[in-house]
Design a protein around this motif. Structure first.
Motif, mmCIF file in Angstrom:
data_model
loop_
_atom_site.group_PDB
_atom_site.id
_atom_site.type_symbol
_atom_site.label_atom_id
_atom_site.label_comp_id
_atom_site.label_asym_id
_atom_site.label_seq_id
_atom_site.Cartn_x
_atom_site.Cartn_y
_atom_site.Cartn_z
ATOM 1 N N LEU A 266 -0.156 2.296 8.104
ATOM 2 C CA LEU A 266 -0.073 3.696 8.494
ATOM 3 C C LEU A 266 -0.618 4.626 7.424
ATOM 4 N N ALA A 267 -0.638 4.162 6.196
ATOM 5 C CA ALA A 267 -1.208 4.946 5.106
ATOM 6 C C ALA A 267 -2.723 4.787 5.007
ATOM 7 N N GLY A 268 -3.311 4.000 5.920
ATOM 8 C CA GLY A 268 -4.766 3.914 5.994
ATOM 9 C C GLY A 268 -5.401 2.772 5.235
ATOM 10 N N TYR A 269 -4.631 1.692 4.966
ATOM 11 C CA TYR A 269 -5.156 0.589 4.155
ATOM 12 C C TYR A 269 -5.214 -0.738 4.913
ATOM 13 N N ASP A 270 -5.419 -0.674 6.215
ATOM 14 C CA ASP A 270 -5.397 -1.914 7.007
ATOM 15 C C ASP A 270 -6.804 -2.461 7.264
ATOM 16 N N SER B 153 -6.990 -4.190 0.203
ATOM 17 C CA SER B 153 -6.549 -3.213 -0.782
ATOM 18 C C SER B 153 -5.350 -3.767 -1.550
ATOM 19 N N SER B 154 -5.236 -3.371 -2.803
ATOM 20 C CA SER B 154 -4.084 -3.786 -3.611
ATOM 21 C C SER B 154 -2.785 -3.151 -3.129
ATOM 22 N N ARG B 155 -2.877 -2.202 -2.190
ATOM 23 C CA ARG B 155 -1.647 -1.650 -1.607
ATOM 24 C C ARG B 155 -0.812 -2.753 -0.948
ATOM 25 N N TRP B 156 -1.469 -3.834 -0.514
ATOM 26 C CA TRP B 156 -0.744 -4.940 0.113
ATOM 27 C C TRP B 156 0.011 -5.800 -0.895
ATOM 28 N N ASP B 157 -0.171 -5.516 -2.176
ATOM 29 C CA ASP B 157 0.547 -6.261 -3.212
ATOM 30 C C ASP B 157 1.969 -5.737 -3.409
ATOM 31 N N ALA B 158 2.370 -4.770 -2.607
ATOM 32 C CA ALA B 158 3.664 -4.103 -2.784
ATOM 33 C C ALA B 158 4.840 -5.064 -2.614
ATOM 34 N N CYS C 78 -4.378 -9.149 9.388
ATOM 35 C CA CYS C 78 -4.813 -10.440 9.930
ATOM 36 C C CYS C 78 -5.028 -11.466 8.817
ATOM 37 N N LEU C 79 -5.044 -11.002 7.578
ATOM 38 C CA LEU C 79 -5.322 -11.877 6.442
ATOM 39 C C LEU C 79 -4.079 -12.169 5.606
ATOM 40 N N ARG C 80 -3.097 -11.268 5.628
ATOM 41 C CA ARG C 80 -1.961 -11.431 4.721
ATOM 42 C C ARG C 80 -0.807 -10.546 5.140
ATOM 43 N N THR C 81 0.309 -10.714 4.420
ATOM 44 C CA THR C 81 1.421 -9.782 4.505
ATOM 45 C C THR C 81 1.593 -9.145 3.136
ATOM 46 N N VAL C 82 2.556 -8.272 2.989
ATOM 47 C CA VAL C 82 2.762 -7.645 1.684
ATOM 48 C C VAL C 82 3.408 -8.644 0.727
ATOM 49 N N GLY C 83 3.126 -8.451 -0.554
ATOM 50 C CA GLY C 83 3.689 -9.337 -1.576
ATOM 51 C C GLY C 83 2.687 -9.599 -2.678
ATOM 52 N N ALA C 84 3.123 -10.327 -3.674
ATOM 53 C CA ALA C 84 2.289 -10.625 -4.835
ATOM 54 C C ALA C 84 1.048 -11.405 -4.410
ATOM 55 N N PRO C 85 -0.145 -10.964 -4.793
ATOM 56 C CA PRO C 85 -1.373 -11.628 -4.338
ATOM 57 C C PRO C 85 -1.541 -13.036 -4.876
ATOM 58 N N ALA C 86 -0.892 -13.341 -5.986
ATOM 59 C CA ALA C 86 -0.984 -14.686 -6.550
ATOM 60 C C ALA C 86 -0.098 -15.686 -5.808
ATOM 61 N N GLU D 271 -1.276 5.915 -8.090
ATOM 62 C CA GLU D 271 -2.347 5.204 -8.774
ATOM 63 C C GLU D 271 -3.390 4.774 -7.752
ATOM 64 N N ALA D 272 -4.618 4.663 -8.208
ATOM 65 C CA ALA D 272 -5.710 4.294 -7.308
ATOM 66 C C ALA D 272 -5.558 2.852 -6.863
ATOM 67 N N ASP D 273 -5.963 2.585 -5.622
ATOM 68 C CA ASP D 273 -5.918 1.198 -5.163
ATOM 69 C C ASP D 273 -7.119 0.439 -5.687
ATOM 70 N N SER D 274 -7.015 -0.872 -5.727
ATOM 71 C CA SER D 274 -8.106 -1.728 -6.176
ATOM 72 C C SER D 274 -8.260 -2.861 -5.174
ATOM 73 N N VAL D 275 -9.042 -3.870 -5.534
ATOM 74 C CA VAL D 275 -9.332 -4.984 -4.633
ATOM 75 C C VAL D 275 -8.484 -6.191 -5.006
ATOM 76 N N SER D 276 -7.743 -6.718 -4.037
ATOM 77 C CA SER D 276 -6.991 -7.961 -4.231
ATOM 78 C C SER D 276 -7.672 -9.056 -3.427
ATOM 79 N N THR D 277 -7.871 -10.209 -4.040
ATOM 80 C CA THR D 277 -8.673 -11.262 -3.411
ATOM 81 C C THR D 277 -7.914 -12.587 -3.328
#
Length: 335
Positions: free
Chosen positions: A190-194, A173-178, A132-140, A23-29
């Motif tokens: 490594l997948a290009g979303y940093d 990227s929403s890829r960090w919501d994993a 530098c802004l976050r780690t992986v996990g639910a953006p909320a 699925e396409a990535d989106s913007v997580s804020t």
């Protein structure tokens, strides 16, 4: 603790880019300092000593690093000069538009990375690395994100030459919501979303950050092998290793031809001895050493330890469609 370049802990189990292709990535804020009270608190929090020690694993006993008094050299660096790592002494626009990005992890320890003010419609857009802004996990989940974000353009020896800027909002990227049980920050990078984008609050007098610091160009183009790239950052390994070269006191410069990472072909790097703290720093193409202006085409993500390649190579997430989506989103946000 400090903001680390991505570690080599998962180098043997890289997550293929194809795993993200469903699925396409989106913007997580995430919102930052949106009130005057919060902006004032963060500005007060980042004292000279706290900035100097950001990234120390044991700040309570870590000696405050001595100032780096390497003399400035007003002469421009000759074009296409190879540089594996040295204090940038040649002035120019980079000494204002690039700076040290400070933050506090969810565990309460402070860290730092590098960030750059880039051309934008809102004159308030800053680019760095997503890790530098976050780690992986639910953006909320608030603990997924770093706090007390504070950008100091032109940082030097604990000073704020152009003031400090709190951050109104950030995006990745929403890829960090994993789910962190199945995906690590290394996998996403490594997948290009940093890539991470920040919208800075105005200075105390109301001026937008780009009006104070100037800005660098930005482009979302495919890498070119052996293109000559200049890289800047604030590495700080010596806070935790007395034998290391850099303590985060001054901005460091590297330059050389770009090549893809053997273990992560979406990342491109140049010869450079920077590491922890340089994360998020710009990789500049078409850099004019006389003016200090170039085009940001990537941000530092990791080293050869994870990406492979020759020792002392610094790799960037190159800016593509995902980064462009973040940049477009940021420009619509008023500071």
């Amino acid at each position: 603790m400090g903001a680390l370049l991505l570690s080599a802990t998962t180098a043997a189990a890289l997550l293929p880019t194809a795993a993200f292709a469903a699925e396409a990535d989106s913007v997580s804020t995430h919102s930052g300092a949106t009130t005057e009270q919060e902006r004032s608190r963060i500005d007060t929090y980042w004292t000279p000593t706290r900035m100097k020690l950001a990234g120390a694993l044991v700040p309570e006993i870590t000696p405050v690093p001595a100032d780096d008094d390497t003399p400035d050299d007003p002469r421009p660096l000759p074009a296409d000069t190879l540089d594996p790592g040295a204090v940038w002494t040649h002035g120019g626009a980079v000494t204002k538009s690039i700076g040290r990005l400070f933050f506090t992890f969810s565990d309460g320890y402070d860290g730092s990375c590098t960030a750059t003010v880039v051309n934008s419609a809102n004159r308030s857009t800053v680019i760095s690395a997503a890790h530098c802004l976050r780690t992986v996990g639910a953006p909320a989940t608030d603990s997924t994100w770093n706090h007390n974000l504070y950008f100091v353009p032109g940082y030097r020896n604990g000073t704020k030459p152009l003031g400090g800027f709190t951050i109104r909002t950030v995006a990745t990227s929403s890829r960090w919501d994993a789910d962190p049980a199945h995906t690590t920050p290394d996998d996403v990078a490594l997948a290009g979303y940093d890539t991470g984008i920040l919208v800075a609050n105005p200075a105390a007098g109301g001026r937008r950050i780009a009006d104070v610091t100037g800005s660098q160009r930005i482009a979302f183009t495919k890498p070119v092998k052996d293109e000559f790239i200049h890289t800047f950052g604030y590495p700080k390994d010596r806070l935790n290793d007395p034998s290391a070269k850099y303590a985060g006191s001054r901005m460091i410069h590297c330059a050389g031809p770009a090549t893809p990472a053997p273990k992560a072909p979406l990342l491109w790097g140049e010869p450079c001895d920077m590491s922890h703290g340089a994360s998020g720093g710009p990789h500049l193409a078409q850099f004019d050493t006389r003016t200090g202006v170039g085009t940001v085409v990537g941000v530092t993500s990791t080293t050869d330890g994870l990406a492979g390649g020759p020792a002392n190579t610094l790799y960037a997430t190159r800016l593509g469609d995902s980064a462009h989506r973040l940049y477009t989103w940021a420009q619509t946000r008023a500071a």
